[in-house]
Design an enzyme around this catalytic site. Structure first.
Site, PDB file in Angstrom:
ATOM      1  CG  HIS A   1       6.075  34.973  16.492  1.00 55.56           C
ATOM      2  ND1 HIS A   1       6.730  36.207  16.427  1.00 55.56           N
ATOM      3  CD2 HIS A   1       5.893  34.654  15.096  1.00 55.56           C
ATOM      4  CE1 HIS A   1       6.960  36.651  14.819  1.00 55.56           C
ATOM      5  NE2 HIS A   1       6.519  35.642  14.196  1.00 55.56           N
TER       6      HIS A   1
ATOM      7  CE  LYS B   1       8.147  23.146  41.221  1.00 62.05           C
ATOM      8  NZ  LYS B   1       7.911  24.538  41.030  1.00 62.05           N
TER       9      LYS B   1
ATOM     10  CE1 TYR C   1      52.632  38.063  30.234  1.00 58.48           C
ATOM     11  CE2 TYR C   1      53.829  39.780  31.529  1.00 58.48           C
ATOM     12  CZ  TYR C   1      52.962  38.713  31.241  1.00 58.48           C
ATOM     13  OH  TYR C   1      52.288  38.053  32.353  1.00 58.48           O
TER      14      TYR C   1
ATOM     15  CB  SER D   1       9.925  21.602  45.601  1.00 58.80           C
ATOM     16  OG  SER D   1       9.698  22.416  46.636  1.00 58.80           O
TER      17      SER D   1
ATOM     18  CD  GLU E   1      14.981  25.091  36.428  1.00 50.87           C
ATOM     19  OE1 GLU E   1      15.334  26.005  37.121  1.00 50.87           O
ATOM     20  OE2 GLU E   1      14.167  24.147  36.200  1.00 50.87           O
TER      21      GLU E   1
ATOM     22  CE  LYS F   1      48.775  31.948  32.388  1.00 49.14           C
ATOM     23  NZ  LYS F   1      48.572  33.533  32.088  1.00 49.14           N
TER      24      LYS F   1
ATOM     25  CD  GLN G   1      49.807  36.159  36.807  1.00 48.82           C
ATOM     26  OE1 GLN G   1      51.304  36.113  36.741  1.00 48.82           O
ATOM     27  NE2 GLN G   1      49.578  36.516  38.027  1.00 48.82           N
TER      28      GLN G   1
HETATM   29  N1  ARG Z   1      52.731  34.147  35.146  1.00 51.63           N
HETATM   30  C1  ARG Z   1      52.628  34.873  34.144  1.00 51.63           C
HETATM   31  C2  ARG Z   1      51.527  35.042  33.156  1.00 51.63           C
HETATM   32  O1  ARG Z   1      50.630  33.996  33.273  1.00 51.63           O
HETATM   33  C3  ARG Z   1      53.893  34.431  33.309  1.00 51.63           C
HETATM   34  C4  ARG Z   1      54.600  35.247  32.639  1.00 51.63           C
HETATM   35  C5  ARG Z   1      55.371  36.457  33.215  1.00 51.63           C
HETATM   36  N2  ARG Z   1      56.224  37.366  32.544  1.00 51.63           N
HETATM   37  C6  ARG Z   1      56.619  38.349  33.190  1.00 51.63           C
HETATM   38  N3  ARG Z   1      57.375  39.094  32.312  1.00 51.63           N
HETATM   39  N4  ARG Z   1      56.242  38.675  34.356  1.00 51.63           N
HETATM   40  O2  ARG Z   1      51.297  35.712  32.358  1.00 51.63           O
END
Ligand code: ARG
Length: 460
Positions: free
Chosen positions: A156, A283, A317, A277, A290, A325, A322
Site C-alpha cells: 500500500h 530541478k 484476407y 527545468s 517518466e 503494420k 494492412q
Molecule cells: N499491402 C498489403 C497488406 O499490407 C499486402 C497484401 C495485399 N493484398 C491484397 N489482396 N490487396 O496487407
C-alpha cells in the site's frame, strides 16, 4: 504508372486512392524479408520445374542486386506501386525483364505479406530477446552489489517489512525472465511458413512448401490456407508480450521516480540520465523513467488497436489487415528504444544505502518480527499481534522506534520480553532470518543470484 494488376481495369486509380491505398511508406522496412522470401520461392519454383531453372537463377541474381541497391540508398520506392511486394517485383521486372514476371507464380500478395510480416517480427524478436537478456544481466550485477543494502519493503506504499535492494531487484529479474519465456513461446507459434496458401485457397502448382520453410528457417508450414493468410494473432500476441514488458518496465520506472524524489532520496539518477527545468534552477528530473512509463500507454494502445482491427474481419484476407503494420512496428520500436535506455539508467544511478537503511528503520518495519519474538517465547500469534500493536501505539506517542524503547518500557506490555528483543528486531535479523526459499536473507538472495547467472549463461 500501369498497375501490376491493371489488366481488368479501364481507368487509372484516382491519385487520392493511390495515396490512400499505399502502404509502402511503412512496409518498406520489410524489404529484406520480402527479398529473402522471394528468393526462396524462386529457387523452389525452379527446382520443381514450375519455371525454367535459368529464370529462377536470373530472379535470384536480380533480387540480390536490388537488395544491395536498396541498402545503398539507390532505390526510390513508388507510392503507385502500392507496397513493398509490388515495388520489389516492379524493380525486378524493370531489371531482368520477362523472367521477373514469373516470380509471382503460385503466390499471392496475401501469403507473401503474411510471410514477410512473420519473418520481420521473428527477426525483431531475436533483438528484443538479446535486449532482455542484457537487462537480466544488469539486474544480476546490480543485485550482487546490494545483497546487504537494507531498505523498506512496502505494501500500500506504506512501509511494511525490511528487505534488501538486491531482493527487490531480483523480483524484477523474475518478471523479465517470464517475459523472456513468453517471447520464446510466441516464437514457437509464429514460426509457421504461410507461402503456398495463395490468395486463400492454396494453389494447383506443385509447390514444395517444406523446402521454402526450411530455406527460410521456419520450423514448419501453416496447416490451413485460409488461416495462413488471414490471421494476425502472431502480431497481436507479440504486442501482448511487448505490453507485458512495458508494464514491468513502467512499474520499475514508477519506483525509481519515487525513489529519486526528495521525500525518498533512495537513488539519484546520473546527470547523463536526468534533465533540468527551463525555469526552476534546482530541478533534476527523472525524465527517462517518466518517458518509459509514458510510452507504456502507446504499446498498450497498439495491442488494443490490433485486437479491434481484427475482431470483425470475415475470412480470409481483407484490406483492413494492412492496418496491422504501423501498430506492431511502433510497439516493437518502442520496446527496442526503452530497454537499452532503461538498462543504462539503472546501471549508472547512485544508490543511497544510508537513506535506504534509515528508511527501513523508521515506520516500524520490524513490528512483525517483534510479534514473532513473542510467539517464539510461547505467546499465541494473535495475542502477540495485539501486544505489539499497543507497543507501536505507545512508541508513536513517544516519537521512538521500537528498538529505542527501554527494557522497562517493554516490560509494561509483556513481562516475557527480555534483553534479546533488541537483537531479534534489528534490521539485520529481520532480513537475514528470512532464509526461506524466495526470501530476502543475504545468503538466500546470493543463491538466487547464482541461479540467475546460471540461467542467463544457459540461454542460447
Ligand atoms: N499491402 C498489403 C497488406 O499490407 C499486402 C497484401 C495485399 N493484398 C491484397 N489482396 N490487396 O496487407
Amino acid at each position: 504508372m500501369a498497375k501490376l494488376w491493371g489488366g481488368r481495369f479501364q481507368k487509372n486509380t484516382d491519385k487520392k486512392v493511390d495515396d490512400f491505398n499505399s502502404s509502402i511508406r511503412f512496409d518498406k522496412r520489410m524489404y529484406r524479408q520480402d527479398i529473402k522470401g522471394s528468393k526462396a520461392h524462386a529457387q523452389m519454383l525452379g527446382k520443381q520445374g514450375i519455371i525454367p531453372k535459368e529464370d529462377a537463377d536470373k530472379i535470384i541474381k536480380g533480387l540480390d542486386e536490388i537488395l544491395s541497391e536498396i541498402e545503398n540508398g539507390k532505390v526510390e520506392f513508388l507510392i503507385d506501386a502500392e507496397d513493398i511486394h509490388m515495388n520489389v517485383e516492379k524493380l525486378l521486372t524493370d531489371k531482368i525483364g520477362d523472367a521477373g514476371k514469373r516470380l509471382h507464380t503460385g503466390r499471392s500478395r496475401n501469403d507473401q505479406v503474411a510471410l514477410d510480416l512473420r519473418m520481420y517480427l521473428l527477426d525483431e524478436g531475436v533483438e528484443i530477446k538479446e535486449m532482455l537478456v542484457h537487462l537480466l544481466d544488469v539486474l544480476l550485477s546490480l543485485a550482487d552489489e546490494h545483497t546487504d543494502t537494507v531498505m523498506p519493503g512496502y505494501t500500500h506504499l506504506q512501509k511494511a517489512q525490511p528487505i534488501t535492494l538486491a531482493h527487490h531487484l531480483m523480483a524484477y529479474f523474475e518478471m523479465f525472465k517470464r517475459d523472456l519465456a513468453r517471447l520464446s513461446d510466441w516464437r514457437g507459434r509464429c514460426n509457421y511458413m504461410p507461402l503456398g496458401s495463395g490468395a486463400l485457397a492454396g494453389t494447383t502448382y506443385p509447390l514444395d512448401r517444406e523446402f521454402v520453410a526450411e530455406k527460410l528457417g521456419f520450423a514448419c508450414v501453416t496447416g490451413n490456407s485460409l488461416d495462413g493468410v488471414s490471421d494476425r494473432d502472431f502480431a497481436i500476441e507479440l504486442a501482448s508480450v511487448l505490453s507485458m514488458i512495458m508494464m514491468h518496465l513502467s512499474r520499475f520506472c514508477e519506483e525509481l521516480i519515487l525513489w529519486s524524489s526528495h521525500e525518498f532520496q533512495f537513488v539519484e539518477m546520473d546527470d547523463s540520465y536526468s534533465t533540468g527545468s527551463s525555469i526552476m534552477p534546482q530541478k533534476k528530473n527523472p525524465d527517462v523513467a517518466e518517458l518509459i512509463r509514458g510510452k507504456t500507454g502507446r504499446v498498450y494502445g497498439h495491442l488494443m488497436g490490433l485486437l479491434t482491427t481484427m475482431k470483425g474481419i470475415p475470412l480470409a484476407y481483407n484490406k483492413d489487415m494492412q492496418e496491422d503494420k504501423e501498430p506492431i512496428f511502433d510497439a516493437v520500436d518502442t520496446v527496442k528504444l526503452c530497454l537499452p535506455v532503461f538498462c543504462d539508467m539503472i546501471a549508472t544511478m547512485t544508490v543511497r544505502k544510508d537513506n535506504m537503511l534509515s528508511g527501513a528503520r523508521g515506520g516500524f518495519t520490524n513490528a512483525t518480527d517483534a510479534a514473532d519474538y513473542l510467539v517464539k517465547k510461547g505467546m499465541p500469534f494473535r495475542e502477540a499481534h495485539a501486544v505489539v500493536g499497543k507497543l507501536v501505539f505507545y512508541a508513536i506517542s513517544k516519537d521512538k522506534a521500537l528498538d529505542e524503547l527501554t527494557l522497562d518500557e517493554y516490560k509494561q506490555f509483556s513481562d516475557i520480553i527480555e534483553q534479546d528483543i533488541y537483537d531479534a528486531i534489528s534490521m539485520q535479523t529481520c532480513v537475514n532470518d528470512r532464509k526461506i526459499i524466495g526470501g530476502p536473507a543475504e545468503e538466500t538472495v546470493k543463491a538466487a543470484i547464482k541461479a540467475g547467472r546460471e540461467f542467463v549463461n544457459s540461454i542460447e
